[in-house]
Write an enzyme that holds these catalytic residues in place. Structure first.
Site, short mmCIF file in Angstrom:
data_model
loop_
_atom_site.label_atom_id
_atom_site.label_comp_id
_atom_site.label_asym_id
_atom_site.label_seq_id
_atom_site.Cartn_x
_atom_site.Cartn_y
_atom_site.Cartn_z
N ALA A 47 0.87 -1.18 0.00
CA ALA A 47 0.00 0.00 0.00
C ALA A 47 0.90 1.23 0.00
O ALA A 47 2.06 1.16 0.43
CB ALA A 47 -0.90 -0.02 1.23
N GLY A 76 0.57 -4.99 0.90
CA GLY A 76 -0.62 -5.03 0.07
C GLY A 76 -0.37 -5.70 -1.28
O GLY A 76 -1.30 -6.24 -1.90
N GLU A 136 -0.73 -9.30 -0.64
CA GLU A 136 -2.16 -9.54 -0.36
C GLU A 136 -2.99 -9.49 -1.65
O GLU A 136 -3.91 -10.28 -1.84
CB GLU A 136 -2.66 -8.51 0.65
CG GLU A 136 -2.01 -8.73 2.02
CD GLU A 136 -2.23 -7.58 2.99
OE1 GLU A 136 -1.88 -6.43 2.63
OE2 GLU A 136 -2.72 -7.81 4.09
N GLU A 185 4.48 -5.07 7.09
CA GLU A 185 3.73 -4.01 7.79
C GLU A 185 4.22 -3.79 9.21
O GLU A 185 4.21 -2.68 9.73
CB GLU A 185 2.23 -4.35 7.81
CG GLU A 185 1.55 -4.25 6.46
CD GLU A 185 1.55 -5.54 5.66
OE1 GLU A 185 2.37 -6.45 5.98
OE2 GLU A 185 0.75 -5.65 4.72
C1 HXC Z 1 5.07 4.35 -1.21
C2 HXC Z 1 6.99 3.38 -2.02
C3 HXC Z 1 6.61 2.11 -1.49
C4 HXC Z 1 5.36 2.03 -0.80
C5 HXC Z 1 8.52 1.90 -2.48
N1 HXC Z 1 8.17 3.17 -2.61
N2 HXC Z 1 7.59 1.23 -1.78
N3 HXC Z 1 6.23 4.47 -1.89
N4 HXC Z 1 4.63 3.17 -0.69
N5 HXC Z 1 4.89 0.90 -0.30
C6 HXC Z 1 8.92 4.24 -3.30
C7 HXC Z 1 10.12 4.68 -2.50
O1 HXC Z 1 9.75 5.63 -1.52
C8 HXC Z 1 10.98 5.29 -3.58
O2 HXC Z 1 10.49 6.57 -3.91
C9 HXC Z 1 10.70 4.40 -4.80
O3 HXC Z 1 9.46 3.73 -4.50
C10 HXC Z 1 11.77 3.34 -5.01
O4 HXC Z 1 11.92 2.64 -3.80
P1 HXC Z 1 13.36 2.38 -3.12
O5 HXC Z 1 13.12 2.10 -1.69
O6 HXC Z 1 14.31 3.49 -3.46
O7 HXC Z 1 13.82 1.07 -3.91
P2 HXC Z 1 14.77 -0.11 -3.39
O8 HXC Z 1 15.94 0.47 -2.65
O9 HXC Z 1 15.02 -0.96 -4.57
O10 HXC Z 1 13.89 -0.92 -2.30
C11 HXC Z 1 12.74 -1.62 -2.73
C12 HXC Z 1 11.88 -2.03 -1.50
C13 HXC Z 1 11.58 -0.75 -0.65
C14 HXC Z 1 12.64 -3.04 -0.64
C15 HXC Z 1 10.61 -2.68 -2.03
O11 HXC Z 1 11.05 0.28 -1.53
C16 HXC Z 1 10.59 -0.98 0.43
O12 HXC Z 1 10.90 -1.53 1.48
N6 HXC Z 1 9.34 -0.52 0.23
C17 HXC Z 1 8.31 -0.58 1.24
C18 HXC Z 1 7.80 -1.97 1.38
C19 HXC Z 1 6.72 -2.06 2.44
O13 HXC Z 1 6.93 -1.77 3.62
N7 HXC Z 1 5.51 -2.45 2.03
C20 HXC Z 1 4.38 -2.54 2.91
C21 HXC Z 1 3.60 -1.25 2.84
S1 HXC Z 1 2.32 -1.27 4.02
P3 HXC Z 1 11.43 7.87 -3.85
O14 HXC Z 1 10.49 9.01 -4.11
O15 HXC Z 1 12.07 7.88 -2.52
O16 HXC Z 1 12.41 7.63 -4.98
C22 HXC Z 1 1.11 -2.14 3.35
C23 HXC Z 1 -0.08 -2.19 4.22
C24 HXC Z 1 -1.20 -3.01 3.63
O17 HXC Z 1 1.21 -2.65 2.29
C25 HXC Z 1 -2.45 -2.73 4.33
C26 HXC Z 1 -2.41 -2.60 5.81
C27 HXC Z 1 -2.38 -1.21 6.31
#
Ligand code: HXC
Length: 257
Positions: free
Chosen positions: A65, A108, A111, A131
């Protein structure tokens, strides 16, 4: 006009939805949810569509998400809007949904892949529910669908530590239908979706419904449900055609009715 997804028809009777927010690794915002649920619901009503593919890019199916959209929300905001509740519309889609996952399927994203009926993974795929690292927990079905798919031991490991698992581990655990080399993912998915779409659509829809019922009911009720669905196929043109074609040693010509 869609902003966050692309729509195409890669083969006869097959529709494909491609997540298209490459700059944020296909993070799922509200707009994406609205576009995916609207597109699947429309395709579901199209008699010329027998299977729907959901896919992302080579780097990410979806990295979760959209954290930037979620971060400022209060409890009142998310509770009043029943935040993420709109994704439930996907479980009402009766046409088979085939997920093609390469790269990250996190939070997400994982999911969303689990809401699909088949999950084909590239050997580059990485699955996880991170999460917990953000101070929340899965909110689009992760604690329920992941646990049903891979069992408590592994679900707890992933959900409480936030670690990711690669495609091999995901397949061993039962999350993934099949692993394919990354460069063959698109072709293999289209060919699998085409195969499903070539079958009798009512039979496919009933079979999908029967499998889903296994998660919701007792064994004896489920067996009865399946048998009654099986009986009902004898009212279709396609049952007569499928069985006659077998006897006459020719391919069936299903009318999908
Ligand atoms: C918003 C995101 C994002 C996300 C990545 N980006 N994931 N933006 N929401 N979930 C953005 C980053 O901010 C970044 O933007 C760009 O995408 C590239 O990501 P990087 O981190 O620079 O890439 P990398 O180093 O290759 O790492 C990839 C990654 C990492 C390991 C996937 O991006 C990451 O950990 N993302 C978050 C994963 C996560 O926690 N997902 C769960 C979300 S919560 P900028 O502008 O900085 O370049 C969820 C909840 C579900 O899903 C429902 C319950 C509430």
């Amino acid at each position: 006009m869609t902003e966050t997804i692309l729509l195409d028809r890669p083969a006869e009777r097959v529709a494909r939805i491609t997540l298209d927010r490459p700059r944020v690794l296909n993070a799922l915002n509200l707009r994406t949810m609205q576009e995916i649920t609207a597109a699947t619901s429309e395709l579901d009503g199209d008699p010329d569509v027998g299977a729907i593919i959901l896919t992302g890019s080579a780097k990410a199916f979806a990295a979760g998400a959209d954290i930037k959209e979620m971060a400022p929300q209060s409890f009142g905001d998310v509770h009043a809007a029943d935040w993420l509740g709109g994704w439930e519309a996907l479980s009402r889609v009766r046409t088979p949904l085939v997920a093609a996952v390469a790269g990250y399927a996190l939070g997400g994203g994982c999911e969303l892949a689990m809401m699909c009926d088949l999950l084909l993974a590239a050997d580059t795929a990485k699955f996880g529910q991170p999460e917990i690292t953000l101070g929340v927990l899965p909110g689009m079905g992760g604690s329920q669908r992941l646990t049903r798919a891979i069992g408590k031991a592994k679900a707890m490991d992933l959900i409480l530590t936030g670690r990711t698992m690669d495609a091999e581990e995901a397949e061993r655990a039962g999350l993934v239908s099949r692993i394919v080399p990354a460069d063959a993912l698109s072709e293999e998915t289209v060919s699998t979706a085409s195969k499903i779409a070539s079958m009798s659509k009512p039979a496919v829809m009933l079979a999908k419904e029967a499998v889903h019922r296994a998660f919701e009911t007792s064994l004896s009720e489920g067996l009865l449900f399946e048998r009654r669905l099986f009986h009902s196929t004898f009212a279709t043109h396609d049952q007569k055609e499928g069985m006659t074609a077998f006897i006459e040693k020719r391919p069936p010509e299903f009318r999908h009715r």
